[in-house]
Scaffold this motif. Structure first.
Motif, PDB file in Angstrom:
ATOM      1  N   VAL A 105      20.883  -1.708 125.824  1.00  0.00           N
ATOM      2  CA  VAL A 105      20.887  -2.789 126.812  1.00  0.00           C
ATOM      3  C   VAL A 105      21.810  -3.912 126.357  1.00  0.00           C
ATOM      4  N   GLN A 106      22.206  -4.740 127.337  1.00  0.00           N
ATOM      5  CA  GLN A 106      22.990  -5.942 127.094  1.00  0.00           C
ATOM      6  C   GLN A 106      22.263  -7.125 127.739  1.00  0.00           C
ATOM      7  N   VAL A 107      22.701  -8.322 127.409  1.00  0.00           N
ATOM      8  CA  VAL A 107      22.103  -9.522 128.008  1.00  0.00           C
ATOM      9  C   VAL A 107      22.301  -9.491 129.523  1.00  0.00           C
ATOM     10  N   GLY A 108      21.213  -9.725 130.243  1.00  0.00           N
ATOM     11  CA  GLY A 108      21.264  -9.723 131.703  1.00  0.00           C
ATOM     12  C   GLY A 108      20.806  -8.434 132.338  1.00  0.00           C
ATOM     13  N   ASP A 109      20.644  -7.366 131.538  1.00  0.00           N
ATOM     14  CA  ASP A 109      20.196  -6.085 132.100  1.00  0.00           C
ATOM     15  C   ASP A 109      18.742  -6.187 132.554  1.00  0.00           C
ATOM     16  N   VAL A 110      18.470  -5.579 133.696  1.00  0.00           N
ATOM     17  CA  VAL A 110      17.101  -5.504 134.213  1.00  0.00           C
ATOM     18  C   VAL A 110      16.528  -4.147 133.840  1.00  0.00           C
ATOM     19  N   VAL A 111      15.360  -4.147 133.213  1.00  0.00           N
ATOM     20  CA  VAL A 111      14.768  -2.908 132.698  1.00  0.00           C
ATOM     21  C   VAL A 111      13.370  -2.734 133.273  1.00  0.00           C
ATOM     22  N   LYS A 112      12.904  -1.487 133.235  1.00  0.00           N
ATOM     23  CA  LYS A 112      11.570  -1.140 133.684  1.00  0.00           C
ATOM     24  C   LYS A 112      10.639  -0.972 132.483  1.00  0.00           C
ATOM     25  N   GLN A 113       9.357  -1.092 132.749  1.00  0.00           N
ATOM     26  CA  GLN A 113       8.380  -0.910 131.683  1.00  0.00           C
ATOM     27  C   GLN A 113       8.500   0.493 131.086  1.00  0.00           C
ATOM     28  N   GLY A 114       8.505   0.565 129.742  1.00  0.00           N
ATOM     29  CA  GLY A 114       8.610   1.837 129.045  1.00  0.00           C
ATOM     30  C   GLY A 114      10.027   2.272 128.740  1.00  0.00           C
ATOM     31  N   ALA A 115      11.017   1.569 129.250  1.00  0.00           N
ATOM     32  CA  ALA A 115      12.407   1.942 128.982  1.00  0.00           C
ATOM     33  C   ALA A 115      12.728   1.734 127.506  1.00  0.00           C
ATOM     34  N   VAL A 116      13.505   2.682 126.933  1.00  0.00           N
ATOM     35  CA  VAL A 116      13.911   2.590 125.529  1.00  0.00           C
ATOM     36  C   VAL A 116      15.081   1.626 125.425  1.00  0.00           C
ATOM     37  N   LEU A 117      14.885   0.554 124.669  1.00  0.00           N
ATOM     38  CA  LEU A 117      15.898  -0.489 124.562  1.00  0.00           C
ATOM     39  C   LEU A 117      16.765  -0.319 123.309  1.00  0.00           C
ATOM     40  N   MET A 118      16.133   0.000 122.190  1.00  0.00           N
ATOM     41  CA  MET A 118      16.851   0.196 120.936  1.00  0.00           C
ATOM     42  C   MET A 118      16.168   1.305 120.135  1.00  0.00           C
ATOM     43  N   GLU A 119      16.915   1.873 119.177  1.00  0.00           N
ATOM     44  CA  GLU A 119      16.378   2.939 118.327  1.00  0.00           C
ATOM     45  C   GLU A 119      16.803   2.689 116.890  1.00  0.00           C
ATOM     46  N   ILE A 120      15.943   3.134 115.961  1.00  0.00           N
ATOM     47  CA  ILE A 120      16.301   3.149 114.546  1.00  0.00           C
ATOM     48  C   ILE A 120      16.239   4.586 114.038  1.00  0.00           C
ATOM     49  N   ASP A 121      16.844   4.834 112.888  1.00  0.00           N
ATOM     50  CA  ASP A 121      16.896   6.168 112.305  1.00  0.00           C
ATOM     51  C   ASP A 121      15.476   6.675 112.052  1.00  0.00           C
ATOM     52  N   PRO A 122      15.054   7.794 112.682  1.00  0.00           N
ATOM     53  CA  PRO A 122      13.666   8.255 112.574  1.00  0.00           C
ATOM     54  C   PRO A 122      13.434   9.267 111.451  1.00  0.00           C
ATOM     55  N   LEU A 123      14.450   9.554 110.624  1.00  0.00           N
ATOM     56  CA  LEU A 123      14.322  10.637 109.656  1.00  0.00           C
ATOM     57  C   LEU A 123      13.133  10.434 108.727  1.00  0.00           C
ATOM     58  N   ALA A 124      13.011   9.267 108.120  1.00  0.00           N
ATOM     59  CA  ALA A 124      11.913   9.026 107.181  1.00  0.00           C
ATOM     60  C   ALA A 124      10.564   9.149 107.880  1.00  0.00           C
ATOM     61  N   LEU A 125      10.482   8.709 109.113  1.00  0.00           N
ATOM     62  CA  LEU A 125       9.221   8.799 109.852  1.00  0.00           C
ATOM     63  C   LEU A 125       8.910  10.238 110.234  1.00  0.00           C
ATOM     64  N   GLN A 126       9.940  11.013 110.542  1.00  0.00           N
ATOM     65  CA  GLN A 126       9.721  12.431 110.839  1.00  0.00           C
ATOM     66  C   GLN A 126       9.221  13.186 109.608  1.00  0.00           C
ATOM     67  N   LEU A 127       9.783  12.863 108.444  1.00  0.00           N
ATOM     68  CA  LEU A 127       9.313  13.504 107.205  1.00  0.00           C
ATOM     69  C   LEU A 127       7.863  13.137 106.915  1.00  0.00           C
ATOM     70  N   ALA A 128       7.494  11.918 107.226  1.00  0.00           N
ATOM     71  CA  ALA A 128       6.099  11.507 107.027  1.00  0.00           C
ATOM     72  C   ALA A 128       5.172  12.285 107.943  1.00  0.00           C
TER      73      ALA A 128
END
Length: 367
Positions: A79-102
């Motif tokens: 997303v960027q400033v001014g974007d209109v989003v809906k509930q539940g929309a994915v806005l940002m992500e981080i690297d999930p590798l460590a969490l997947q290993l857990a």
């Protein structure tokens, strides 16, 4: 010689008589001059209720700072400033590798615990059969039963750990908690962020306020206004009705104004966040408003008076006025009658003047 002395004496006596006759006049003029007082004054300016017009902006009533709930490196920002989003929309992500290993580790622990539970269940059943034929002691049966209970507890613990790991895996995605608009972004791809570090600001669109700053002197009039209209400065024909929702209890330390929030939930969609608006507070009578500093009022016998200055600016006269009691605790008083537009009024030192006293106009007070 005698005649010269006689003439000189007569001239001296005449001069003394003239001087003595002029001395009271000079003294009287000096006393009159001493009575002239310089005064601080203000001009009564009458304006329509439009005086209670303020420029403001449309702001969200509810805005939330969004952050990841775990440490990680940002891999995507959708997303960027001014974007209109809906509930539940994915806005940002981080690297999930460590969490997947857990998650995998927790799943393996659960599998191991389930295997131990199955073994403990078989052992307990075997001991129970042998105990029925008195082939094993009762103590061995109880030990097998306790082992089964312990194995079941291990399975429950491993299941909880797996659920927690899966929950934390979901933390790799920063989602919108409600429908709204992005008002700020503080993170970029490749940035390593800490848990709780603000990444985005999400504002609701269905609950909006028109925010204005109002001088303290006009707060009583604003509080008492029966109607508030809000219009877009870009298009004054687009209007909405507002409701005074909040008044800041303390004035701003720099501007000495109070921030007001006017609810405009039913405003048209044109009232976007950040739009510049004009907030109009209508007085109850719609007539012109004259405001004078409270220091200009003189209270005598339960009535209010002001010192009106003559058009030539040389004398003052006591004038009765009618004031609005809604401004009793304000630095300025609304004058209902007794003062007209353009009148010069003494603004300070009203207890030291007398009716008809000669004055000299000093500095004009700016209201």
């Amino acid at each position: 010689m005698t005649l010269f002395r006689t003439g000189l004496s007569r001239g001296l006596v005449a001069g003394l008589m003239v001087f003595s006759s002029l001395t009271p006049a000079f003294a009287e003029g000096g006393a009159a001059a001493a009575e002239v007082r310089p005064v601080l004054w203000v001009e009564a300016k009458a304006e329509h209720a439009g005086l209670l017009n303020f420029a403001g902006t449309v702001e969200p009533r509810i805005k939330t700072d969004l952050a990841f709930r775990t440490l990680g490196r940002v891999t995507a920002r959708n997303v960027q400033v001014g974007d209109v989003v809906k509930q539940g929309a994915v806005l940002m992500e981080i690297d999930p590798l460590a969490l997947q290993l857990a998650v995998r580790s927790a799943q393996a622990d659960l599998n191991s615990a389930q295997a131990q539970l199955e073994n403990a269940r078989i052992t307990e059943k075997r001991k129970e059969t042998l105990a029925a034929s008195n082939s094993v002691s009762q103590a061995d049966l109880e030990l097998a039963q306790q082992g089964l209970i312990s194995a079941q507890a291990s399975v429950d613990k491993s299941q909880s750990s797996l659920d927690k790991a899966r929950e934390q895996l979901g933390y790799a995605l920063l989602k919108a908690d409600f429908d709204g608009a992005i008002t700020s972004t503080l993170g970029n791809v490749g940035q390593t962020v800490a848990s709780g570090q603000t990444m985005l600001t999400l504002a609701r669109l269905d609950q909006r306020d028109a925010v204005v700053d109002v001088p303290e002197a006009l707060l009583p009039a604003v509080r008492a206004t029966p109607e508030i209209n809000v219009e877009l400065q870009l298009d004054p024909h687009v209007t909405a009705r507002g409701i005074l929702r909040e008044v800041a209890p303390e004035a701003d330390a720099t501007t000495r104004t109070h921030r007001l929030k006017i609810a405009i939930d039913t405003a048209p969609a044109a009232f976007r966040l950040g739009s510049v608006v004009t907030v109009r507070f209508s007085t109850d009578d719609g007539l012109e408003v004259i405001m004078l500093p409270t220091s200009a009022l003189l209270h005598r016998d339960g009535k209010d008076f002001v010192w009106r200055i003559d058009p030539d600016g040389k004398q003052v006269h006591l004038t009765a006025v009618k004031t609005d009691p809604k401004f009793a605790n304000s630095s300025h008083m609304r004058i209902l009658s007794g003062v007209s537009r353009g009148d010069k009024i003494v603004a300070a030192g009203v207890d030291e003047l007398q009716d008809g006293q000669n004055i000299r106009l000093g500095q004009e007070r700016r209201t």
